[in-house]
Write a protein that holds these residues in place. Structure first.
Motif, PDB file in Angstrom:
ATOM      1  N   ARG A 188       0.836  -1.217   0.000  1.00 59.77           N
ATOM      2  CA  ARG A 188       0.000   0.000   0.000  1.00 59.77           C
ATOM      3  C   ARG A 188       0.861   1.254   0.000  1.00 59.77           C
ATOM      4  NH1 ARG A 188      -4.745  -1.591   4.400  1.00 59.77           N
ATOM      5  NH2 ARG A 188      -5.679  -3.268   3.157  1.00 59.77           N
ATOM      6  N   SER A 189       1.921   1.236  -0.703  1.00 61.07           N
ATOM      7  CA  SER A 189       2.728   2.437  -0.859  1.00 61.07           C
ATOM      8  C   SER A 189       2.082   3.347  -1.893  1.00 61.07           C
ATOM      9  CB  SER A 189       4.151   2.049  -1.293  1.00 61.07           C
ATOM     10  OG  SER A 189       4.122   1.451  -2.566  1.00 61.07           O
ATOM     11  N   PRO A 190       2.425   4.642  -1.951  1.00 62.63           N
ATOM     12  CA  PRO A 190       1.824   5.566  -2.935  1.00 62.63           C
ATOM     13  C   PRO A 190       2.048   5.131  -4.367  1.00 62.63           C
ATOM     14  CG  PRO A 190       2.916   6.794  -1.204  1.00 62.63           C
ATOM     15  CD  PRO A 190       3.272   5.341  -0.973  1.00 62.63           C
ATOM     16  N   ASN A 191       3.226   4.558  -4.679  1.00 65.65           N
ATOM     17  CA  ASN A 191       3.479   4.137  -6.051  1.00 65.65           C
ATOM     18  C   ASN A 191       2.554   2.998  -6.453  1.00 65.65           C
ATOM     19  OD1 ASN A 191       5.466   6.013  -6.383  1.00 65.65           O
ATOM     20  ND2 ASN A 191       7.162   4.612  -5.879  1.00 65.65           N
ATOM     21  N   ASP A 198       0.527  -2.744 -19.520  1.00 60.58           N
ATOM     22  CA  ASP A 198       0.032  -1.846 -20.562  1.00 60.58           C
ATOM     23  C   ASP A 198      -0.045  -0.384 -20.127  1.00 60.58           C
ATOM     24  OD1 ASP A 198      -2.309  -4.394 -21.630  1.00 60.58           O
ATOM     25  OD2 ASP A 198      -0.221  -3.995 -22.283  1.00 60.58           O
ATOM     26  N   VAL A 199       0.011  -0.115 -18.824  1.00 59.83           N
ATOM     27  CA  VAL A 199      -0.119   1.266 -18.328  1.00 59.83           C
ATOM     28  C   VAL A 199       1.203   1.831 -17.861  1.00 59.83           C
ATOM     29  CG1 VAL A 199      -2.518   0.908 -17.693  1.00 59.83           C
ATOM     30  CG2 VAL A 199      -0.724   0.500 -16.004  1.00 59.83           C
ATOM     31  N   ALA A 200       2.299   1.228 -18.296  1.00 56.95           N
ATOM     32  CA  ALA A 200       3.606   1.686 -17.821  1.00 56.95           C
ATOM     33  C   ALA A 200       3.871   3.140 -18.214  1.00 56.95           C
ATOM     34  CB  ALA A 200       4.704   0.758 -18.381  1.00 56.95           C
ATOM     35  N   ALA A 258       1.997   9.910 -14.673  1.00 60.34           N
ATOM     36  CA  ALA A 258       1.295  10.220 -13.425  1.00 60.34           C
ATOM     37  C   ALA A 258       2.263  10.481 -12.292  1.00 60.34           C
ATOM     38  CB  ALA A 258       0.350   9.069 -13.077  1.00 60.34           C
ATOM     39  N   VAL A 259       3.364   9.690 -12.265  1.00 64.84           N
ATOM     40  CA  VAL A 259       4.384   9.927 -11.225  1.00 64.84           C
ATOM     41  C   VAL A 259       4.989  11.305 -11.364  1.00 64.84           C
ATOM     42  CG1 VAL A 259       6.654   9.157 -10.400  1.00 64.84           C
ATOM     43  CG2 VAL A 259       4.875   7.479 -10.914  1.00 64.84           C
ATOM     44  N   GLN A 279      -0.231   3.108  -9.341  1.00 64.91           N
ATOM     45  CA  GLN A 279      -0.271   2.168 -10.447  1.00 64.91           C
ATOM     46  C   GLN A 279      -1.635   1.472 -10.523  1.00 64.91           C
ATOM     47  OE1 GLN A 279       2.508  -1.069 -10.214  1.00 64.91           O
ATOM     48  NE2 GLN A 279       2.644  -1.287 -12.438  1.00 64.91           N
ATOM     49  N   ASN A 280      -2.175   1.137  -9.361  1.00 72.56           N
ATOM     50  CA  ASN A 280      -3.485   0.504  -9.351  1.00 72.56           C
ATOM     51  C   ASN A 280      -4.559   1.461  -9.885  1.00 72.56           C
ATOM     52  OD1 ASN A 280      -2.378  -1.833  -8.286  1.00 72.56           O
ATOM     53  ND2 ASN A 280      -2.871  -1.270  -6.149  1.00 72.56           N
ATOM     54  N   LEU A 281      -4.427   2.751  -9.544  1.00 77.45           N
ATOM     55  CA  LEU A 281      -5.393   3.744 -10.031  1.00 77.45           C
ATOM     56  C   LEU A 281      -5.324   3.882 -11.545  1.00 77.45           C
ATOM     57  CD1 LEU A 281      -7.544   5.787  -9.292  1.00 77.45           C
ATOM     58  CD2 LEU A 281      -5.744   7.511  -8.997  1.00 77.45           C
TER      59      LEU A 281
END
Length: 913
Positions: free
Chosen positions: A14-17, A34-36, A42-43, A21-23
């Motif tokens: 449950r880290s912010p990263n 596929d969302v790399a 986003a980062v 990534q889940n969001l």
């Protein structure tokens, strides 16, 4: 393909990263591989240092959510949201409630602001090809100034930075570009929610529930689910207008869009111009509440006012005959409309930004009808003032137009007064230019007849002062008094008179103390714009005094104006006594002859002899050469006395004062005074003849009664003529001349001298009984003069007969004595009989002479009596006193009851006439 959320099962992930990534997987509905690229972007966004564009105010966001629910007429959901929000506050488990509410409100933003693509495609398009490039953020104004006066022209443009520390900083406008303008909407088209079906609502609901619990202690399931469902329902379903029969209901946003176009005089979709009612109205098929309809009508008035002003400027801007002042007025109206258009630009920009970006979180900036009422309050006052000016200025131009504008500065409203004063300053610029050219150079380029000084180019130079330049009273601005406008007229007229008539080309700077220097002209212009009523008062006065003084000096020094005026008094008004008496003595042999036998060159020679023999020879040669003899029109039976007149030639600048009308008045007065002087001359001869002949005729006692009768009548006539001469000489001529001379010495301009001279002539003519009102008195006076001439003829005839008889008697006695000395009889019977017969014949002549004198006396006294009655009834006090002096022994008063009224009663009677 459904993404997997492994991080949610493992608390260590449950880290912010991991959450980010889940969001990304959740939003794009793809797996982690596929969302790399999107995850890297986003980062970078979350790691940026952009400041948030909204204040972190939890209460403000909650109120925004409640108002949005209320706006959509979801009052039950709004109440449920408040209850859930209260429970959320009471739990105390969620530490960052502001962020959660902000995210929920952003996700439930009005879908009408989105493009036709789904959120997945939307987010993908936002990413640049180079994942490491910095995105460009469109900015939006933080607030809109409400004051029309203080608005910044740049307020309609974007400024500042839109960056924020979160995904919410990527606004819809930045991602998809601007939305279509209101013109792209077709009638009846409804706003759709692209890509937002029921399945998306369910997905958003589950994702919002996860978002609220991710990374935070868990909320009660019932509270979290209820709050999420309430907010998700904020996304409206597709709404179609006009599907049902009957009135169409429209939203306030549509009305706002229409109103913004009505402000420019353009018909909207719902609000159109009604020509019959001459106002903008909402179409009848559209149902509105009374409050919305009233508010719309109040706002639509700005469009009507705008059209009124714009129509006036469009009609007059191309009309060249409207003049420079009118064009300045149109330019001032255009300037005010330009300021009004700036406000409309700001409002349109605000509406465009709301269409592009959605609801402006944290600030009350959405366009509503009531907010438009507030923002357009000051512009409406300005437009009303301009429309009132347009109505009041219809059909006016030039100075009359400036007066119409100036009338609106007399108001207690400082806002309205400052507006009208600004317009008046622009309108008055052409008048300022006219004034400069006229008072400094005597030039006037008034092509469209706007200036209050009018010029007639057909007038010749000899009538320049009197007829060429006049005042157009209708064009005198109301901020310039009549006295100031008269001074302005005199300044330019004096300059032109000096140049064209006096041939004095002295530079203007020498004549006028206030020169038209480059340092003072801008100051004058500034004075005019700030204080129209007092700007030119001192300058006009200074220029008027200096120019008028210089003109009078030129007339007195170079053209001897005052000397010519004194010459008129001495010669034409018989002021030079020794000259007039000697001239009359020299002219007597010529003037007793018939008028047809006179020759002007003979009379001119006699005039020159009289000048050389009297004090007139010491006058200025310039004056003496203008003195001449004039013969009037000859009538049957006229003698030289009836047609003789002195004349005085005038030309050049002095002819401006001694005009043809004035010289004709002088001629009338001279003829009257010359006739009165002749009566005095005749009575003097009668008295001298009586004194000389009385001793000679003592030897004829039968003539004593006739001589006494002649003496009495002559005394009456002498008294009458002496009193008339005293009245004319002292009470009329001397008093009027003294008044004229004092006015001339104190005159400030040539007009004062001309006016004083005209008053002098009018006074002399009226008091000498030469005006139309005294015609009856003048006829009586001329009848008295005729009786004096008749008496002179009768007495001369008597004296000739008596002296002839006396001569014959002396000759008879001399012959008788001579014969006696010779020793002869003195007379024979025949001679004695002839002598007695001749004496008896002469004695028969005496009763006839007495009868003639008696009739002459009767007629004379009757005429004098009637003359006294007319004097008594006169409104002139000096004439009533003259009647008292003429009848000092009350001889006529005893004969006529009309003369028995006291002087005090006469005064009271005249005061009531």
């Amino acid at each position: 393909m459904q993404p997997t959320f492994a991080g949610m099962a493992n608390p260590d992930q449950r880290s912010p990263n991991v959450l980010l990534q889940n969001l990304c997987c959740l939003i794009l509905n793809k797996n982690e591989a596929d969302v790399a690229q999107q995850f890297q972007y986003a980062v970078r966004v979350i790691g940026s240092n952009f400041a948030p564009t909204v204040e972190r105010d939890e209460f403000l966001v909650a109120e925004k959510i409640k108002k949005e629910l209320t706006r959509q007429r979801r009052d039950a959901d709004a109440a449920l949201f408040l209850e859930l929000y209260r429970k959320l506050q009471s739990q105390g488990t969620l530490k960052n409630r502001w962020s959660v509410l902000y995210l929920l409100l952003s996700l439930t933003e009005d879908p009408r602001k989105a493009s036709n693509k789904g959120y997945t495609t939307l987010f993908a398009q936002a990413l640049p090809r180079d994942a490491h490039s910095t995105p460009y953020y469109f900015a939006r104004p933080q607030s809109l100034p409400l004051n029309y006066q203080d608005r910044n022209p740049q307020s309609g443009q974007t400024s500042g930075s839109m960056g924020s520390s979160g995904i919410s900083s990527i606004n819809i406008h930045a991602l998809n570009g601007p939305t279509p303008t209101p013109q792209s909407l077709n009638p009846g088209q409804s706003y759709q929610t692209p890509g937002m079906g029921d399945s998306l609502r369910q997905q958003l609901g589950s994702r919002l529930a996860w978002t609220m619990t991710a990374g935070q202690p868990s909320l009660p399931t019932s509270t979290s689910k209820a709050l999420t469902n309430t907010l998700v329902r904020n996304v409206p379903r597709t709404r179609r207008e006009g599907e049902l029969n009957g009135p169409v209901e429209i939203t306030e946003a549509v009305l706002v869009r229409d109103i913004l176009y009505v402000f420019q005089g353009i018909d909207g979709k719902c609000i159109k111009m009604c020509n019959s009612a001459n106002c903008y109205k909402v179409e009848g098929k559209i149902a509105l509440s009374k409050s919305l309809k009233d508010t719309t009508s109040r706002l639509a008035e700005l469009g009507w006012l705008h059209n009124k002003i714009r129509q006036y400027t469009d009609q007059r801007s191309l009309d060249r005959s409207f003049g420079l002042v009118g064009q300045s007025f149109c330019a001032a109206l255009h300037q005010e409309l330009k300021e009004y258009y700036r406000l409309l630009s700001v409002l349109h920009s605000q509406l465009q930004l709301e269409d592009d970006q959605g609801v402006n979180l944290g600030l009350e900036s959405s366009l509503t009808l009531r907010r438009l009422l507030v923002w357009t309050y000051d512009p409406k006052i300005r437009l009303k003032t301009l429309a009132a000016l347009v109505d009041h200025c219809q059909g006016r131009k030039g100075g009359e137009l400036a007066s119409a504008v100036h009338a609106y500065t007399k108001t207690g409203d400082p806002y309205m007064r400052s507006l009208v004063q600004h317009i008046l300053g622009l309108v008055s610029h052409p008048i300022l230019n006219f004034l400069y050219g006229w008072i400094y150079d005597g030039e006037m380029e008034d092509t469209y007849h706007e200036f209050f000084v009018a010029s007639d180019p057909t007038v010749k130079t000899d009538r320049l002062w009197h007829d060429k330049y006049t005042l157009r009273k209708s064009m005198i601005p109301s901020f310039i008094t009549m006295d100031q406008s008269r001074k302005v007229l005199l300044i330019g007229k004096s300059i032109n008179f000096l140049h064209q008539v006096c041939h004095d080309q002295t530079p203007t700077a020498r004549m006028i103390a206030v020169t038209k220097s480059s340092e003072e002209s801008p100051k004058d212009a500034a004075d005019l714009l700030t204080d129209l009523e007092n700007a030119f008062r001192s300058k006009i006065d200074a220029a008027y005094l200096e120019t008028s003084k210089y003109l009078l000096d030129v007339l007195n020094k170079n053209y001897n104006l005052l000397e010519h005026m004194q010459a008129m008094r001495r010669y034409l008004l018989l002021g030079q006594g020794d000259f007039i008496r000697h001239l009359m003595d020299l002219l007597k042999p010529e003037l007793v002859r018939p008028a047809t036998t006179l020759y002007q060159h003979n009379l001119t020679g006699i005039l020159e002899t009289a000048v050389r023999a009297t004090n007139a020879q010491f006058d200025n040669p310039e004056i003496l050469k203008r003195l001449d003899v004039r013969l009037l029109e000859v009538s049957a039976g006229d003698t030289g006395w009836d047609v003789f007149s002195l004349d005085y030639h005038v030309d050049g600048p002095i002819a401006t004062v001694f005009t043809r009308e004035c010289m004709s008045h002088y001629l009338r007065v001279f003829n009257f005074l010359w006739r009165a002087k002749r009566m005095e001359y005749i009575l003097t001869d009668i008295w001298k003849g009586h004194m000389c002949n009385a001793k000679l005729l003592k030897s004829m006692p039968e003539l004593s009664g006739v001589l006494h009768q002649c003496h009495v009548l002559a005394s009456e006539m002498v008294h009458f003529i002496h009193q008339m001469q005293y009245y004319i000489t002292f009470e009329v001529l001397e008093c009027s001349w003294d008044e004229l001379w004092n006015k001339v010495q104190q005159a400030q301009d040539l007009d004062h001298i001309i006016a004083a001279h005209e008053v002098f002539l009018d006074s002399v003519i009226s008091r000498c009984l030469l005006d139309a009102d005294s015609r009856e008195l003048l006829n009586q006076l001329r009848a008295v003069f005729d009786q004096i001439i008749e008496f002179q003829n009768a007495q001369d005839s008597m004296y000739r007969a008596a002296l002839e008889e006396l001569q014959l008697r002396l000759q008879f006695e001399e012959r008788k004595k001579q014969r006696e000395t010779e020793g002869q009889w003195g007379i024979t019977s025949v001679e004695e009989e002839a002598e007695n017969k001749r004496i008896s014949t002469f004695q028969e002549f005496i009763p006839k002479m007495r009868s003639q004198l008696r009739i002459l006396t009767h007629f004379y006294q009757g005429i004098v009596q009637q003359f006294l009655v007319l004097l008594t009834q006169s409104t002139d006090e000096s004439l009533r006193f003259l009647s008292f002096r003429l009848d000092f022994n009350e001889h006529y008063k005893a004969r006529d009851p009309r003369l028995r009224v006291t002087l005090s009663t006469k005064g009271r009677r005249s005061s009531h006439m």
